[in-house]
Enzyme design. Structure first.
Site, PDB file in Angstrom:
ATOM      1  N   THR A  34     -33.106 -37.281  33.845  1.00 54.06           N
ATOM      2  CA  THR A  34     -32.454 -36.688  32.594  1.00 54.06           C
ATOM      3  C   THR A  34     -30.997 -36.486  32.684  1.00 54.06           C
ATOM      4  OG1 THR A  34     -34.529 -35.467  32.559  1.00 54.06           O
ATOM      5  CG2 THR A  34     -32.860 -34.962  30.700  1.00 54.06           C
ATOM      6  N   GLY A 100     -34.997 -29.354  42.410  1.00 55.19           N
ATOM      7  CA  GLY A 100     -35.158 -30.271  43.636  1.00 55.19           C
ATOM      8  C   GLY A 100     -36.186 -31.558  43.761  1.00 55.19           C
ATOM      9  N   GLY A 101     -36.546 -31.782  42.687  1.00 53.15           N
ATOM     10  CA  GLY A 101     -37.692 -32.985  42.712  1.00 53.15           C
ATOM     11  C   GLY A 101     -36.756 -34.214  43.076  1.00 53.15           C
ATOM     12  N   GLU A 108     -27.162 -28.497  43.543  1.00 53.66           N
ATOM     13  CA  GLU A 108     -27.038 -28.083  42.268  1.00 53.66           C
ATOM     14  C   GLU A 108     -26.908 -26.611  42.393  1.00 53.66           C
ATOM     15  OE1 GLU A 108     -30.194 -31.574  40.591  1.00 53.66           O
ATOM     16  OE2 GLU A 108     -31.140 -30.098  41.839  1.00 53.66           O
TER      17      GLU A 108
HETATM   18  C1  5RP Z   1     -33.004 -33.001  41.343  1.00 55.82           C
HETATM   19  C2  5RP Z   1     -33.539 -31.848  40.207  1.00 55.82           C
HETATM   20  C3  5RP Z   1     -33.832 -32.826  38.857  1.00 55.82           C
HETATM   21  O1  5RP Z   1     -32.961 -31.745  37.842  1.00 55.82           O
HETATM   22  C4  5RP Z   1     -35.106 -32.456  38.466  1.00 55.82           C
HETATM   23  O2  5RP Z   1     -36.012 -33.206  39.595  1.00 55.82           O
HETATM   24  C5  5RP Z   1     -35.537 -33.145  37.278  1.00 55.82           C
HETATM   25  O3  5RP Z   1     -35.192 -34.634  37.245  1.00 55.82           O
HETATM   26  P1  5RP Z   1     -35.868 -35.444  35.976  1.00 55.82           P
HETATM   27  O4  5RP Z   1     -34.625 -35.335  35.188  1.00 55.82           O
HETATM   28  O5  5RP Z   1     -35.841 -36.960  36.858  1.00 55.82           O
HETATM   29  O6  5RP Z   1     -37.245 -35.136  35.567  1.00 55.82           O
HETATM   30  O7  5RP Z   1     -33.723 -30.975  40.476  1.00 55.82           O
HETATM   31  O8  5RP Z   1     -32.872 -32.299  42.495  1.00 55.82           O
END
Ligand code: 5RP
Length: 229
Positions: A34, A100-101, A108
């Site tokens: 995103t 953190g995904g 961050e």
């Molecule tokens: C990365 C994050 C991202 O913001 C979170 O994983 C969301 O990712 P996406 O927009 O691909 O769903 O925290 O460390």
């Protein structure tokens, strides 16, 4: 409706003070799919004349921001970031976050804390009542003694080493990630403090009270949420 993630990313442009005109702005640039769309959209505005510098939260975001024409500040700081735009893996009813995904939550969190305003962009699938209902808590740990750190984490949940293609995932700092199943979490602030009290833990993906605005894109458009006073 267009891709909800892109709709949230475009809506975040309205959260940029003076829409990039006037004084030079500093914008924090999140990580993930995103945030990636936001960086692309912001880059298009920069090429059209918006005046700003970015602070990237990962090496992947640094590469993308440079490619789309966003000038970046150096990594040392100190920065005075006007607005930071980032994604999230889960957003609770209180607008606390799990992040953190993308294994970038330490940088961050640093950028989040250096920002005057934090805007979170998500699609509606990320919303929950209590944190931990949908996602484990990513915990970045030093490789040194990670078995010992893991044993301490087991007092607080079920830690699972993050692995991709048969290898442990490494963060931009060369650390490991344990995804801690601990939900639903009654007191995310207390869990965050307990985790950060374990030697070897670098940072957690719990962001408590760190969202000023959450833009949630769903079938009916983009909803703008702010924390209750
Ligand atoms: C990365 C994050 C991202 O913001 C979170 O994983 C969301 O990712 P996406 O927009 O691909 O769903 O925290 O460390």
């Amino acid at each position: 409706m267009e891709d909800p993630k892109r709709a949230a990313a475009i809506a975040a442009l309205n959260e940029i003070p003076n829409r990039g005109h006037g004084a030079v702005l500093i914008v924090g640039l999140g990580t993930g799919s995103t945030s990636r769309l936001f960086v692309e959209e912001l880059g298009a505005r920069v090429r059209a004349g918006w005046n700003l510098f970015g602070v990237p939260t990962s090496e992947s975001t640094r590469a993308l921001a440079s490619a789309v024409g966003i000038a970046l500040l150096d990594d040392e700081g100190p920065w005075d970031i006007d607005v930071n735009v980032d994604g999230a893996d889960e957003v609770s009813a209180k607008l606390d976050l799990i992040k953190g995904g993308g294994a970038a939550h330490t940088r961050e969190k640093v950028v989040n804390y250096a920002s005057r305003r934090n805007v979170i962009i998500v699609d509606a699938t990320k919303m929950s009542t209590k944190l931990g209902e949908r996602w484990p808590v990513p915990v970045e740990v030093l490789p040194f003694a990670n078995g010992t750190t893991r044993a301490h984490l087991e007092r607080l949940g079920v830690p699972v080493l993050r692995v991709r293609d048969g290898h442990p995932v490494k963060t931009d700092a060369g650390n490991l990630i344990f995804d801690l199943k601990a939900g639903p979490i009654a007191d995310p602030g207390a869990l965050d403090r307990a985790l950060r009290g374990i030697p070897g833990v670098v940072e957690t993906g719990l962001f408590v009270g760190r969202a000023d605005v959450v833009l949630v894109a769903g079938g009916a458009g983009v909803e703008r949420l702010v924390p209750r006073a």
